[in-house]
Design an enzyme around this catalytic site. Structure first.
Site, PDB file in Angstrom:
ATOM      1  N   GLY A 160       0.851  -1.180   0.000  1.00  0.00           N
ATOM      2  CA  GLY A 160       0.000   0.000   0.000  1.00  0.00           C
ATOM      3  C   GLY A 160       0.890   1.235   0.000  1.00  0.00           C
ATOM      4  O   GLY A 160       1.999   1.205   0.542  1.00  0.00           O
TER       5      GLY A 160
ATOM      6  N   GLN B  49       2.714  10.042   1.255  1.00  0.00           N
ATOM      7  CA  GLN B  49       4.014   9.376   1.411  1.00  0.00           C
ATOM      8  C   GLN B  49       4.969   9.698   0.267  1.00  0.00           C
ATOM      9  O   GLN B  49       6.168   9.465   0.388  1.00  0.00           O
ATOM     10  CB  GLN B  49       3.834   7.851   1.492  1.00  0.00           C
ATOM     11  CG  GLN B  49       3.158   7.392   2.771  1.00  0.00           C
ATOM     12  CD  GLN B  49       3.112   5.882   2.847  1.00  0.00           C
ATOM     13  OE1 GLN B  49       2.215   5.261   2.284  1.00  0.00           O
ATOM     14  NE2 GLN B  49       4.087   5.280   3.518  1.00  0.00           N
TER      15      GLN B  49
ATOM     16  N   CYS C 238       5.755   0.450   7.954  1.00  0.00           N
ATOM     17  CA  CYS C 238       5.363   1.576   7.104  1.00  0.00           C
ATOM     18  C   CYS C 238       6.594   2.047   6.342  1.00  0.00           C
ATOM     19  O   CYS C 238       7.665   2.207   6.941  1.00  0.00           O
ATOM     20  CB  CYS C 238       4.807   2.703   7.974  1.00  0.00           C
ATOM     21  SG  CYS C 238       4.254   4.138   7.029  1.00  0.00           S
ATOM     22  N   LEU C 239       6.438   2.281   5.058  1.00  0.00           N
ATOM     23  CA  LEU C 239       7.569   2.742   4.253  1.00  0.00           C
ATOM     24  C   LEU C 239       8.074   4.105   4.731  1.00  0.00           C
ATOM     25  O   LEU C 239       9.219   4.452   4.486  1.00  0.00           O
ATOM     26  CB  LEU C 239       7.176   2.829   2.777  1.00  0.00           C
ATOM     27  CG  LEU C 239       6.846   1.478   2.104  1.00  0.00           C
ATOM     28  CD1 LEU C 239       6.293   1.716   0.701  1.00  0.00           C
ATOM     29  CD2 LEU C 239       8.062   0.578   2.054  1.00  0.00           C
TER      30      LEU C 239
ATOM     31  N   HIS D  30      -4.880   1.620   7.572  1.00  0.00           N
ATOM     32  CA  HIS D  30      -3.539   2.211   7.620  1.00  0.00           C
ATOM     33  C   HIS D  30      -3.385   3.286   6.540  1.00  0.00           C
ATOM     34  O   HIS D  30      -2.895   4.392   6.808  1.00  0.00           O
ATOM     35  CB  HIS D  30      -2.501   1.088   7.433  1.00  0.00           C
ATOM     36  CG  HIS D  30      -1.072   1.534   7.425  1.00  0.00           C
ATOM     37  ND1 HIS D  30      -0.158   1.120   8.376  1.00  0.00           N
ATOM     38  CD2 HIS D  30      -0.382   2.335   6.569  1.00  0.00           C
ATOM     39  CE1 HIS D  30       1.027   1.657   8.100  1.00  0.00           C
ATOM     40  NE2 HIS D  30       0.914   2.396   7.013  1.00  0.00           N
ATOM     41  N   GLU D  31      -3.816   2.952   5.321  1.00  0.00           N
ATOM     42  CA  GLU D  31      -3.647   3.902   4.207  1.00  0.00           C
ATOM     43  C   GLU D  31      -4.588   5.104   4.355  1.00  0.00           C
ATOM     44  O   GLU D  31      -4.196   6.238   4.072  1.00  0.00           O
ATOM     45  CB  GLU D  31      -3.883   3.202   2.865  1.00  0.00           C
ATOM     46  CG  GLU D  31      -2.923   2.059   2.568  1.00  0.00           C
ATOM     47  CD  GLU D  31      -1.463   2.440   2.682  1.00  0.00           C
ATOM     48  OE1 GLU D  31      -1.111   3.622   2.514  1.00  0.00           O
ATOM     49  OE2 GLU D  31      -0.657   1.531   2.970  1.00  0.00           O
TER      50      GLU D  31
ATOM     51  N   HIS E 252      -3.139   7.557   6.649  1.00  0.00           N
ATOM     52  CA  HIS E 252      -2.132   8.431   6.024  1.00  0.00           C
ATOM     53  C   HIS E 252      -2.776   9.679   5.421  1.00  0.00           C
ATOM     54  O   HIS E 252      -2.186  10.757   5.429  1.00  0.00           O
ATOM     55  CB  HIS E 252      -1.393   7.687   4.908  1.00  0.00           C
ATOM     56  CG  HIS E 252      -0.194   6.902   5.366  1.00  0.00           C
ATOM     57  ND1 HIS E 252       0.846   7.468   6.064  1.00  0.00           N
ATOM     58  CD2 HIS E 252       0.133   5.597   5.209  1.00  0.00           C
ATOM     59  CE1 HIS E 252       1.766   6.539   6.322  1.00  0.00           C
ATOM     60  NE2 HIS E 252       1.360   5.390   5.822  1.00  0.00           N
TER      61      HIS E 252
HETATM   62 NI    NI Z   1       2.371   3.557   5.908  1.00  0.00          NI
END
Ligand code: NI
Length: 187
Positions: free
Chosen positions: A49, A54, A101-102, A143-144, A147
Site C-alpha cells: 500500500g 508518502q 510503514c515505508l 492504515h492507508e 495516512h
Molecule cells: Ni504507511
C-alpha cells in the site's frame, strides 16, 4: 514510470490532512500520471500500500495490492486505487495486526484495527465503489486511510511495548505473529 522519493516520519506532509480530489480531475493527465508513478513506487519498495502523502503529494489517494500468497487465509485485493476513501467499521471489535510503514523504515508495531469495515471510494476512473474488508485487508485500508488524515500507525498503538526494530522483531516477536492473529507488512 518514475520511482518517487518516500517521505519519512518527521516530514510535515505526513501530518497534514490531504485534500480530496474532485471527481472531474480523476481523468486528468496529472492524476493518472500520479497513479502510475505511485504504483511503480509501491512495487519497487515491495510495499502493498502507498498513500499520496508518502510521496509528498497531499491528496486523498492511495494504491494497494494484497496478494493471496502473503498469507493463505487473508482476503485478497487486486491492484486497486482508492480516491477520497471513507472507512466505516461494520462492528466495534478490533484485532491486533503487526504493521510496518515505508515512511517509518525498520520499525514494526502491533496495532489495534477494526476487524470488519466498509470502505466507500472513487476508483481510478472516478466510479463510485464500496468494498467490505475484514482482517488483514481491513487493516491495510485503515492504515492507508490514516495516512490521508495525517495519522501514522504509531499513533494507534495502545502500548508501545511491542514496538520493535526489524532485526529484534524477527528474533523475539516473529514466532508469535500467528498467535496475535496478525501479520507484518510494509504500507
Ligand atoms: Ni504507511
Amino acid at each position: 514510470m518514475t520511482i518517487l522519493k518516500i517521505a519519512k516520519m518527521g516530514h510535515p506532509v505526513l501530518r497534514t490532512p490531504a485534500e480530496p480530489i474532485k471527481p472531474a480531475e480523476i481523468s486528468s493527465t496529472e492524476v493518472q500520471t500520479l497513479i502510475e508513478h505511485m504504483i511503480a513506487t509501491m512495487e519497487d519498495y515491495d510495499g502493498i500500500g502507498l498513500a499520496a502523502p508518502q510521496i509528498h503529494v497531499s491528496k486523498q489517494l492511495f494504491v494497494a495490492e494484497v496478494p493471496q500468497s502473503r498469507k493463505s487465509d487473508i482476503q485478497e485485493l487486486p491492484l486497486t486505487v482508492m480516491i477520497n476513501p471513507e472507512v466505516t467499521p461494520d462492528k466495534e471489535d478490533k484485532v491486533l495486526v503487526w504493521e510496518g510503514c515505508l515512511s517509518i523504515p525498520g520499525i514494526r508495531g502491533l496495532v489495534p484495527r477494526y476487524n470488519q469495515i466498509t470502505v466507500a471510494y472513487l476508483d481510478h476512473k472516478g466510479q463510485k465503489k464500496t468494498l467490505k474488508a475484514s482482517g488483514f485487508l481491513a487493516a491495510v485500508i485503515q492504515h492507508e486511510t490514516d495516512h490521508l488524515n495525517g495519522t501514522l500507525f504509531l499513533d494507534r498503538m495502545d502500548s508501545k511495548a511491542p514496538l520493535s526494530f526489524t532485526d529484534e522483531w524477527m528474533k523475539y516477536w516473529g514466532e508469535v505473529q500467528d498467535v496475535q492473529a496478525g501479520t507484518v507488512t510494509f504500507l
